[in-house]
Design a protein around this motif. Structure first.
Motif, PDB file in Angstrom:
ATOM      1  N   MET A   1      42.597  55.055  33.670  1.00 51.26           N
ATOM      2  CA  MET A   1      41.911  53.944  33.050  1.00 51.26           C
ATOM      3  C   MET A   1      42.892  53.026  32.337  1.00 51.26           C
ATOM      4  SD  MET A   1      38.403  53.662  30.963  1.00 51.26           S
ATOM      5  CE  MET A   1      37.700  54.635  32.213  1.00 51.26           C
ATOM      6  N   THR A   2      44.023  53.576  31.907  1.00 51.50           N
ATOM      7  CA  THR A   2      45.029  52.753  31.245  1.00 51.50           C
ATOM      8  C   THR A   2      45.503  51.640  32.162  1.00 51.50           C
ATOM      9  OG1 THR A   2      45.727  54.620  29.916  1.00 51.50           O
ATOM     10  CG2 THR A   2      47.272  52.799  30.099  1.00 51.50           C
ATOM     11  N   ASP A   3      45.687  51.956  33.457  1.00 55.02           N
ATOM     12  CA  ASP A   3      46.100  50.931  34.413  1.00 55.02           C
ATOM     13  C   ASP A   3      45.093  49.795  34.470  1.00 55.02           C
ATOM     14  OD1 ASP A   3      48.345  52.399  35.046  1.00 55.02           O
ATOM     15  OD2 ASP A   3      47.522  53.203  36.905  1.00 55.02           O
ATOM     16  N   THR A   4      43.824  50.124  34.333  1.00 47.90           N
ATOM     17  CA  THR A   4      42.778  49.098  34.366  1.00 47.90           C
ATOM     18  C   THR A   4      42.928  48.161  33.179  1.00 47.90           C
ATOM     19  OG1 THR A   4      41.295  50.665  35.447  1.00 47.90           O
ATOM     20  CG2 THR A   4      40.303  48.706  34.500  1.00 47.90           C
ATOM     21  N   PHE A   5      43.128  48.722  31.997  1.00 48.86           N
ATOM     22  CA  PHE A   5      43.294  47.881  30.809  1.00 48.86           C
ATOM     23  C   PHE A   5      44.552  47.026  30.908  1.00 48.86           C
ATOM     24  CE2 PHE A   5      40.458  51.046  28.755  1.00 48.86           C
ATOM     25  CZ  PHE A   5      39.489  50.162  28.332  1.00 48.86           C
ATOM     26  N   VAL A   6      45.637  47.603  31.402  1.00 49.38           N
ATOM     27  CA  VAL A   6      46.885  46.845  31.573  1.00 49.38           C
ATOM     28  C   VAL A   6      46.667  45.707  32.553  1.00 49.38           C
ATOM     29  CG1 VAL A   6      49.248  46.959  32.446  1.00 49.38           C
ATOM     30  CG2 VAL A   6      48.391  48.755  30.929  1.00 49.38           C
ATOM     31  N   ALA A   7      46.010  46.000  33.656  1.00 50.57           N
ATOM     32  CA  ALA A   7      45.775  44.975  34.673  1.00 50.57           C
ATOM     33  C   ALA A   7      44.904  43.841  34.133  1.00 50.57           C
ATOM     34  CB  ALA A   7      45.121  45.603  35.905  1.00 50.57           C
ATOM     35  N   LEU A   8      43.915  44.192  33.334  1.00 44.92           N
ATOM     36  CA  LEU A   8      43.003  43.173  32.802  1.00 44.92           C
ATOM     37  C   LEU A   8      43.572  42.409  31.612  1.00 44.92           C
ATOM     38  CD1 LEU A   8      39.648  45.148  32.970  1.00 44.92           C
ATOM     39  CD2 LEU A   8      40.412  43.312  34.486  1.00 44.92           C
ATOM     40  N   SER A   9      44.690  42.868  31.078  1.00 41.95           N
ATOM     41  CA  SER A   9      45.252  42.229  29.892  1.00 41.95           C
ATOM     42  C   SER A   9      45.889  40.874  30.183  1.00 41.95           C
ATOM     43  CB  SER A   9      46.283  43.142  29.229  1.00 41.95           C
ATOM     44  OG  SER A   9      47.427  43.270  30.058  1.00 41.95           O
ATOM     45  N   ASP A  10      46.153  40.580  31.433  1.00 39.85           N
ATOM     46  CA  ASP A  10      46.821  39.337  31.785  1.00 39.85           C
ATOM     47  C   ASP A  10      45.818  38.295  32.286  1.00 39.85           C
ATOM     48  OD1 ASP A  10      48.221  37.574  34.017  1.00 39.85           O
ATOM     49  OD2 ASP A  10      49.745  38.205  32.568  1.00 39.85           O
ATOM     50  N   PRO A  11      45.845  37.073  31.746  1.00 49.30           N
ATOM     51  CA  PRO A  11      44.878  36.048  32.157  1.00 49.30           C
ATOM     52  C   PRO A  11      45.008  35.657  33.631  1.00 49.30           C
ATOM     53  CG  PRO A  11      46.404  35.164  30.505  1.00 49.30           C
ATOM     54  CD  PRO A  11      46.705  36.614  30.652  1.00 49.30           C
ATOM     55  N   THR A  12      46.215  35.686  34.191  1.00 50.48           N
ATOM     56  CA  THR A  12      46.379  35.346  35.600  1.00 50.48           C
ATOM     57  C   THR A  12      45.708  36.386  36.479  1.00 50.48           C
ATOM     58  OG1 THR A  12      48.461  34.198  35.173  1.00 50.48           O
ATOM     59  CG2 THR A  12      48.063  34.914  37.430  1.00 50.48           C
ATOM     60  N   ARG A  13      45.855  37.661  36.126  1.00 49.24           N
ATOM     61  CA  ARG A  13      45.211  38.708  36.920  1.00 49.24           C
ATOM     62  C   ARG A  13      43.693  38.621  36.808  1.00 49.24           C
ATOM     63  NH1 ARG A  13      50.116  41.598  35.424  1.00 49.24           N
ATOM     64  NH2 ARG A  13      49.170  42.508  33.559  1.00 49.24           N
ATOM     65  N   ARG A  14      43.188  38.264  35.635  1.00 50.72           N
ATOM     66  CA  ARG A  14      41.741  38.077  35.493  1.00 50.72           C
ATOM     67  C   ARG A  14      41.265  36.909  36.354  1.00 50.72           C
ATOM     68  NH1 ARG A  14      43.049  38.999  29.949  1.00 50.72           N
ATOM     69  NH2 ARG A  14      42.676  36.796  29.474  1.00 50.72           N
ATOM     70  N   LEU A  15      42.066  35.848  36.435  1.00 49.35           N
ATOM     71  CA  LEU A  15      41.727  34.709  37.286  1.00 49.35           C
ATOM     72  C   LEU A  15      41.692  35.130  38.754  1.00 49.35           C
ATOM     73  CD1 LEU A  15      41.232  31.665  37.740  1.00 49.35           C
ATOM     74  CD2 LEU A  15      43.719  31.393  37.819  1.00 49.35           C
ATOM     75  N   LEU A  16      42.668  35.931  39.175  1.00 49.92           N
ATOM     76  CA  LEU A  16      42.684  36.412  40.559  1.00 49.92           C
ATOM     77  C   LEU A  16      41.444  37.255  40.849  1.00 49.92           C
ATOM     78  CD1 LEU A  16      46.460  37.358  40.943  1.00 49.92           C
ATOM     79  CD2 LEU A  16      45.285  35.358  41.897  1.00 49.92           C
ATOM     80  N   LEU A  17      41.056  38.109  39.901  1.00 48.44           N
ATOM     81  CA  LEU A  17      39.840  38.908  40.085  1.00 48.44           C
ATOM     82  C   LEU A  17      38.604  38.023  40.157  1.00 48.44           C
ATOM     83  CD1 LEU A  17      40.510  41.934  37.711  1.00 48.44           C
ATOM     84  CD2 LEU A  17      40.557  41.909  40.212  1.00 48.44           C
ATOM     85  N   ASP A  18      38.568  36.973  39.334  1.00 51.16           N
ATOM     86  CA  ASP A  18      37.445  36.026  39.391  1.00 51.16           C
ATOM     87  C   ASP A  18      37.355  35.382  40.766  1.00 51.16           C
ATOM     88  OD1 ASP A  18      36.670  36.500  36.785  1.00 51.16           O
ATOM     89  OD2 ASP A  18      37.729  34.752  35.967  1.00 51.16           O
ATOM     90  N   ARG A  19      38.497  34.962  41.290  1.00 51.28           N
ATOM     91  CA  ARG A  19      38.503  34.341  42.618  1.00 51.28           C
ATOM     92  C   ARG A  19      38.037  35.317  43.689  1.00 51.28           C
ATOM     93  NH1 ARG A  19      43.867  30.438  42.997  1.00 51.28           N
ATOM     94  NH2 ARG A  19      43.180  28.986  41.383  1.00 51.28           N
ATOM     95  N   LEU A  20      38.480  36.567  43.589  1.00 47.12           N
ATOM     96  CA  LEU A  20      38.070  37.565  44.580  1.00 47.12           C
ATOM     97  C   LEU A  20      36.603  37.951  44.425  1.00 47.12           C
ATOM     98  CD1 LEU A  20      41.254  39.805  44.675  1.00 47.12           C
ATOM     99  CD2 LEU A  20      40.425  38.249  46.460  1.00 47.12           C
ATOM    100  N   SER A  21      36.059  37.843  43.225  1.00 49.37           N
ATOM    101  CA  SER A  21      34.638  38.154  43.057  1.00 49.37           C
ATOM    102  C   SER A  21      33.772  37.048  43.652  1.00 49.37           C
ATOM    103  CB  SER A  21      34.295  38.374  41.583  1.00 49.37           C
ATOM    104  OG  SER A  21      34.289  37.159  40.874  1.00 49.37           O
ATOM    105  N   GLU A  22      34.284  35.828  43.660  1.00 53.41           N
ATOM    106  CA  GLU A  22      33.542  34.711  44.242  1.00 53.41           C
ATOM    107  C   GLU A  22      33.614  34.726  45.756  1.00 53.41           C
ATOM    108  OE1 GLU A  22      35.304  31.281  42.447  1.00 53.41           O
ATOM    109  OE2 GLU A  22      34.556  31.798  40.451  1.00 53.41           O
ATOM    110  N   GLU A  23      34.783  35.097  46.281  1.00 49.40           N
ATOM    111  CA  GLU A  23      34.984  35.097  47.735  1.00 49.40           C
ATOM    112  C   GLU A  23      36.016  36.151  48.088  1.00 49.40           C
ATOM    113  OE1 GLU A  23      36.433  32.164  51.350  1.00 49.40           O
ATOM    114  OE2 GLU A  23      36.294  31.375  49.321  1.00 49.40           O
ATOM    115  N   GLY A  24      35.584  37.203  48.725  1.00 49.43           N
ATOM    116  CA  GLY A  24      36.492  38.260  49.136  1.00 49.43           C
ATOM    117  C   GLY A  24      37.212  37.904  50.421  1.00 49.43           C
ATOM    118  N   GLY A  25      38.234  38.675  50.729  1.00 43.94           N
ATOM    119  CA  GLY A  25      38.974  38.464  51.967  1.00 43.94           C
ATOM    120  C   GLY A  25      39.998  37.355  51.891  1.00 43.94           C
TER     121      GLY A  25
END
Length: 116
Positions: A1-25
Protein backbone atom coordinates in the motif's frame (compact mmCIF):
# COMPACT_ATOMS: atom_id res chain seq x y z
CA UNK A 1 0.00 0.00 0.00
CA UNK A 2 2.97 2.30 0.54
CA UNK A 3 3.66 2.20 -3.21
CA UNK A 4 0.11 3.41 -3.79
CA UNK A 5 0.56 6.41 -1.51
CA UNK A 6 3.94 7.23 -3.09
CA UNK A 7 2.46 6.98 -6.57
CA UNK A 8 -0.48 9.21 -5.67
CA UNK A 9 1.71 11.82 -3.98
CA UNK A 10 2.78 13.36 -7.28
CA UNK A 11 0.36 15.69 -9.14
CA UNK A 12 1.63 14.56 -12.56
CA UNK A 13 0.91 10.92 -11.75
CA UNK A 14 -2.56 11.86 -10.51
CA UNK A 15 -3.12 13.69 -13.82
CA UNK A 16 -2.04 10.59 -15.75
CA UNK A 17 -4.48 8.47 -13.71
CA UNK A 18 -7.24 11.00 -14.42
CA UNK A 19 -6.55 10.76 -18.14
CA UNK A 20 -6.58 6.96 -18.01
CA UNK A 21 -9.83 6.94 -16.05
CA UNK A 22 -11.45 9.05 -18.76
CA UNK A 23 -10.09 6.98 -21.64
CA UNK A 24 -8.19 3.74 -21.29
CA UNK A 25 -5.80 2.28 -23.82
CA UNK A 26 -3.69 5.41 -24.22
CA UNK A 27 -0.13 5.21 -25.47
CA UNK A 28 2.84 7.06 -24.04
CA UNK A 29 2.50 9.60 -26.86
CA UNK A 30 -1.18 10.12 -26.03
CA UNK A 31 -0.41 10.61 -22.35
CA UNK A 32 2.50 12.97 -23.07
CA UNK A 33 0.36 15.39 -25.09
CA UNK A 34 0.06 18.84 -23.53
CA UNK A 35 2.37 18.00 -20.62
CA UNK A 36 5.32 20.33 -19.96
CA UNK A 37 7.82 17.44 -19.80
CA UNK A 38 9.56 14.97 -22.03
CA UNK A 39 8.14 11.61 -23.02
CA UNK A 40 10.95 10.02 -20.99
CA UNK A 41 9.76 11.85 -17.86
CA UNK A 42 6.19 10.66 -18.48
CA UNK A 43 7.54 7.11 -18.97
CA UNK A 44 9.22 7.31 -15.55
CA UNK A 45 5.94 8.41 -13.96
CA UNK A 46 4.16 5.52 -15.69
CA UNK A 47 6.78 3.11 -14.33
CA UNK A 48 5.99 4.28 -10.78
CA UNK A 49 2.27 3.83 -11.43
CA UNK A 50 2.86 0.36 -12.87
CA UNK A 51 5.02 -0.62 -9.87
CA UNK A 52 2.14 0.41 -7.59
CA UNK A 53 -0.19 -1.65 -9.82
CA UNK A 54 -2.33 1.42 -10.50
CA UNK A 55 -1.71 1.09 -14.24
CA UNK A 56 -1.79 -2.06 -16.34
CA UNK A 57 -0.24 -2.17 -19.78
CA UNK A 58 -0.54 -4.41 -22.80
CA UNK A 59 1.23 -4.57 -26.11
CA UNK A 60 -0.73 -3.77 -29.24
CA UNK A 61 1.72 -4.45 -32.05
CA UNK A 62 4.47 -1.88 -31.61
CA UNK A 63 2.37 0.22 -29.23
CA UNK A 64 2.04 -0.22 -25.51
CA UNK A 65 -1.40 0.73 -24.25
CA UNK A 66 -2.01 1.77 -20.65
CA UNK A 67 -5.14 1.23 -18.56
CA UNK A 68 -6.19 2.34 -15.10
CA UNK A 69 -6.31 -0.50 -12.56
CA UNK A 70 -8.83 0.70 -9.94
CA UNK A 71 -8.34 -2.28 -7.57
CA UNK A 72 -5.54 -0.74 -5.41
CA UNK A 73 -7.53 2.50 -5.15
CA UNK A 74 -10.65 0.61 -4.09
CA UNK A 75 -8.66 -1.31 -1.46
CA UNK A 76 -7.17 1.92 -0.14
CA UNK A 77 -10.55 3.63 -0.02
CA UNK A 78 -12.09 0.67 1.78
CA UNK A 79 -9.27 0.49 4.31
CA UNK A 80 -8.64 4.18 4.97
CA UNK A 81 -11.88 5.94 4.12
CA UNK A 82 -14.60 3.32 4.49
CA UNK A 83 -14.43 3.18 8.25
CA UNK A 84 -15.15 6.91 8.49
CA UNK A 85 -18.31 6.63 6.41
CA UNK A 86 -19.91 4.63 9.23
CA UNK A 87 -19.07 7.15 11.97
CA UNK A 88 -22.21 9.11 12.82
CA UNK A 89 -21.67 12.84 12.71
CA UNK A 90 -23.33 13.13 16.13
CA UNK A 91 -20.43 11.14 17.60
CA UNK A 92 -18.07 13.85 16.43
CA UNK A 93 -20.15 16.72 17.79
CA UNK A 94 -18.21 16.62 21.07
CA UNK A 95 -14.91 17.18 19.30
CA UNK A 96 -13.54 20.56 20.35
CA UNK A 97 -9.99 20.73 19.08
CA UNK A 98 -6.61 19.08 19.08
CA UNK A 99 -5.59 16.07 21.14
CA UNK A 100 -3.39 18.36 23.26
CA UNK A 101 -6.38 20.50 24.21
CA UNK A 102 -8.36 17.37 25.12
CA UNK A 103 -5.52 16.11 27.35
CA UNK A 104 -5.28 19.51 29.03
CA UNK A 105 -9.03 19.52 29.70
CA UNK A 106 -8.90 16.01 31.20
CA UNK A 107 -5.93 16.97 33.38
CA UNK A 108 -7.71 20.07 34.67
CA UNK A 109 -10.75 18.05 35.66
CA UNK A 110 -8.70 15.17 37.01
CA UNK A 111 -10.24 12.70 34.55
CA UNK A 112 -6.90 11.78 33.05
CA UNK A 113 -4.97 11.60 36.32
CA UNK A 114 -3.58 8.30 37.55
CA UNK A 115 -3.75 9.62 41.14
CA UNK A 116 -7.54 10.15 41.21
Amino acid sequence: MTDTFVALSDPTRRLLLDRLSEEGGLTLSDLSEDLPMTRQAVAKHLAVLEAAELVASERDGRCKRHYLNPVPLAKMARRWLGRFEEVPLAAMSGFHGSAGEARAARTETGAGSAHS
